[in-house]
Design an enzyme around this catalytic site. Structure first.
Site, PDB file in Angstrom:
ATOM      1  CG  ASP A 277      -4.664  -0.589  -7.299  1.00 29.64           C
ATOM      2  OD1 ASP A 277      -5.275  -0.918  -8.322  1.00 29.64           O
ATOM      3  OD2 ASP A 277      -4.521  -1.343  -6.307  1.00 29.64           O
TER       4      ASP A 277
ATOM      5  CG  HIS B 299      -9.479  -6.538  -4.742  1.00 33.50           C
ATOM      6  ND1 HIS B 299     -10.573  -5.876  -5.247  1.00 33.50           N
ATOM      7  CD2 HIS B 299      -8.444  -6.236  -5.568  1.00 33.50           C
ATOM      8  CE1 HIS B 299     -10.208  -5.196  -6.325  1.00 33.50           C
ATOM      9  NE2 HIS B 299      -8.931  -5.398  -6.545  1.00 33.50           N
ATOM     10  N   GLY B 300      -7.928  -9.649  -2.021  1.00 36.94           N
ATOM     11  CA  GLY B 300      -7.691 -10.237  -0.710  1.00 36.94           C
ATOM     12  C   GLY B 300      -7.310 -11.715  -0.763  1.00 36.94           C
TER      13      GLY B 300
ATOM     14  N   GLY C  28      -7.113  -8.599  -8.443  1.00 35.96           N
ATOM     15  CA  GLY C  28      -7.338  -9.718  -7.526  1.00 35.96           C
ATOM     16  C   GLY C  28      -6.607 -10.979  -7.955  1.00 35.96           C
TER      17      GLY C  28
HETATM   18  P1  13P Z   1      -4.863  -9.148  -4.670  1.00 37.04           P
HETATM   19  O1  13P Z   1      -5.612  -8.826  -3.436  1.00 37.04           O
HETATM   20  O2  13P Z   1      -5.269 -10.462  -5.261  1.00 37.04           O
HETATM   21  O3  13P Z   1      -3.387  -9.070  -4.496  1.00 37.04           O
HETATM   22  O4  13P Z   1      -5.269  -8.037  -5.771  1.00 37.04           O
HETATM   23  C1  13P Z   1      -4.641  -6.797  -5.779  1.00 37.04           C
HETATM   24  C2  13P Z   1      -5.307  -5.825  -6.695  1.00 37.04           C
HETATM   25  O5  13P Z   1      -6.125  -6.148  -7.517  1.00 37.04           O
HETATM   26  C3  13P Z   1      -4.906  -4.426  -6.551  1.00 37.04           C
HETATM   27  O6  13P Z   1      -5.653  -3.587  -7.369  1.00 37.04           O
HETATM   28  O1  G3H Z   2      -7.171  -3.574  -4.716  1.00 33.48           O
HETATM   29  C1  G3H Z   2      -6.786  -3.205  -3.650  1.00 33.48           C
HETATM   30  C2  G3H Z   2      -5.343  -3.193  -3.299  1.00 33.48           C
HETATM   31  O2  G3H Z   2      -4.945  -4.429  -2.773  1.00 33.48           O
HETATM   32  C3  G3H Z   2      -5.045  -2.057  -2.389  1.00 33.48           C
HETATM   33  O3  G3H Z   2      -5.616  -2.255  -1.149  1.00 33.48           O
HETATM   34  O4  G3H Z   2      -6.840  -0.152  -0.559  1.00 33.48           O
HETATM   35  O5  G3H Z   2      -5.997  -1.737   1.215  1.00 33.48           O
HETATM   36  O6  G3H Z   2      -4.377  -0.341  -0.099  1.00 33.48           O
HETATM   37  P1  G3H Z   2      -5.730  -1.032  -0.074  1.00 33.48           P
HETATM   38 ZN    ZN Z   3      -7.678  -4.192  -7.637  1.00 31.09          ZN
END
Ligand code: 13P
Ligand code: G3H
Ligand code: ZN
Length: 314
Positions: free
Chosen positions: A83, A182-183, A214
């Site tokens: 990811d 995200h978040g 996200g």
């Molecule tokens: P969320 O923060 O909405 O769960 O998104 C996760 C994500 O896009 C990881 O790549």
């Molecule tokens: O998109 C981000 C994912 O939620 C992963 O988050 O880089 O804090 O592991 P992280």
């Molecule tokens: Zn992401």
């Protein structure tokens, strides 16, 4: 069945109007909760690992946990995905580590530079039988290693650029910016997604799989528990689940969920600590967290429409 790529999953998801859940894993309990859910619901699965997860848990530990999941559940197609890889080097490392899918996220670079880096990753990954997700446009929000923009609606993916980008890079799927972040703080007012952007890209690239990052919903149940038991997330707001189901019926074949996992685990840990202040056995607070993840993921698989689809994705 060994780890699989996303090829067949996306082909079936696109054809039959659903999306595959891509869940972030950082430790054993999170992985177990997710895997138990997909086994019960007979769903295909993408387990994704961020750079932060690699640093936190160490790749060899995560790999060993995922290997057990794969070995014990041959009826479930499981893809191991990087990811938000932000350089060619980390993507190469993950290909070499046995990932079956990698994301190169060079979306913060100018368009031509994004194309150049993505192409380099595609060449290396494809030569090793690994598929590549790339990103165009920018999301909002902040995670450990992923920083987003403030005004998401001003950084949506441009459909004409998306067509050009996919044709020139040969990437296997494209993460698009349609208003998500995200978040846990995705919207300040009513949630709004740019489905017209998805439609326009779908017209230009028929049959091509898109990815929605996200996409946590910031579930009310966990938000309330966190706030009730000493947490402070009053303004948290996520993507409504009907929007996720709608996207899955369109060209979106992969939906990324991390925050909902984090909040489920955190809510249950907070609850145990509040109700039993003397508790100091990690099993006693991690087990309820794992169970909450199992139930939440089971529910998500129905929202995504991929429950019961494991066999057709094998
Ligand atoms: P969320 O923060 O909405 O769960 O998104 C996760 C994500 O896009 C990881 O790549
Ligand atoms: O998109 C981000 C994912 O939620 C992963 O988050 O880089 O804090 O592991 P992280
Ligand atoms: Zn992401």
């Amino acid at each position: 069945m060994p780890l699989v790529t996303t090829k067949k999953m996306f082909e079936m998801a696109y054809k039959n109007g659903y999306a595959i859940g891509a869940f972030n894993v950082n430790n054993m309990e999170i992985t177990q909760g997710i895997v138990e859910a997909v086994v019960e619901e007979k769903a295909p699965l993408i387990l994704q690992i961020s750079k932060g997860a690699r640093d936190y848990a160490k790749m060899s530990y995560l790999r060993a946990i995922i290997d057990v999941a794969v070995k014990e559940n041959p009826q479930i197609p499981i893809c191991m995905h990087l990811d938000h890889g932000d350089t060619f080097e980390i993507c190469k490392q993950c290909v070499d580590d046995g990932f079956t899918s990698v994301m190169i996220d060079a979306s913060h670079h100018p368009f031509e530079e994004n194309i150049k880096i993505t192409k380099q990753v595609v060449e290396y990954a494809h030569a090793h039988g690994v598929v590549v997700e790339a990103e165009l446009g920018q999301l909002g929000g902040i995670e450990e290693h992923v920083t987003g923009v403030d005004d998401v609606m001003a950084h949506l993916t441009d459909p004409a650029q998306a067509e050009d980008f996919v044709k020139r890079t040969g990437c296997d799927s494209l993460a698009v910016a349609i208003g998500t972040s995200h978040g846990a703080y995705k919207f300040k007012t009513a949630p709004k997604l740019a489905f017209d952007v998805v439609e326009k890209i779908q017209k230009r690239l028929p049959g091509y799989p898109l990815v929605m990052h996200g996409s946590s919903s910031v579930l009310q149940e966990f938000k309330e528990l966190i706030n009730k038991y000493g947490g402070k997330m009053p303004d948290a707001m996520g993507v409504p689940e009907d929007a996720i189901s709608k996207a899955g019926k369109m060209a979106v074949c992969k939906v990324n969920i991390d925050t909902d996992l984090r909040m489920a685990l955190t809510a249950k840990i907070r609850q145990v600590f509040a109700e039993k202040p003397g508790e100091f056995d990690p099993r006693k607070y991690l087990a309820p967290g794992r169970e909450a993840i199992r139930q939440m993921v089971k529910h998500k698989l129905h929202v995504l429409g991929c429950a019961g689809k494991a066999a057709e994705c094998l």
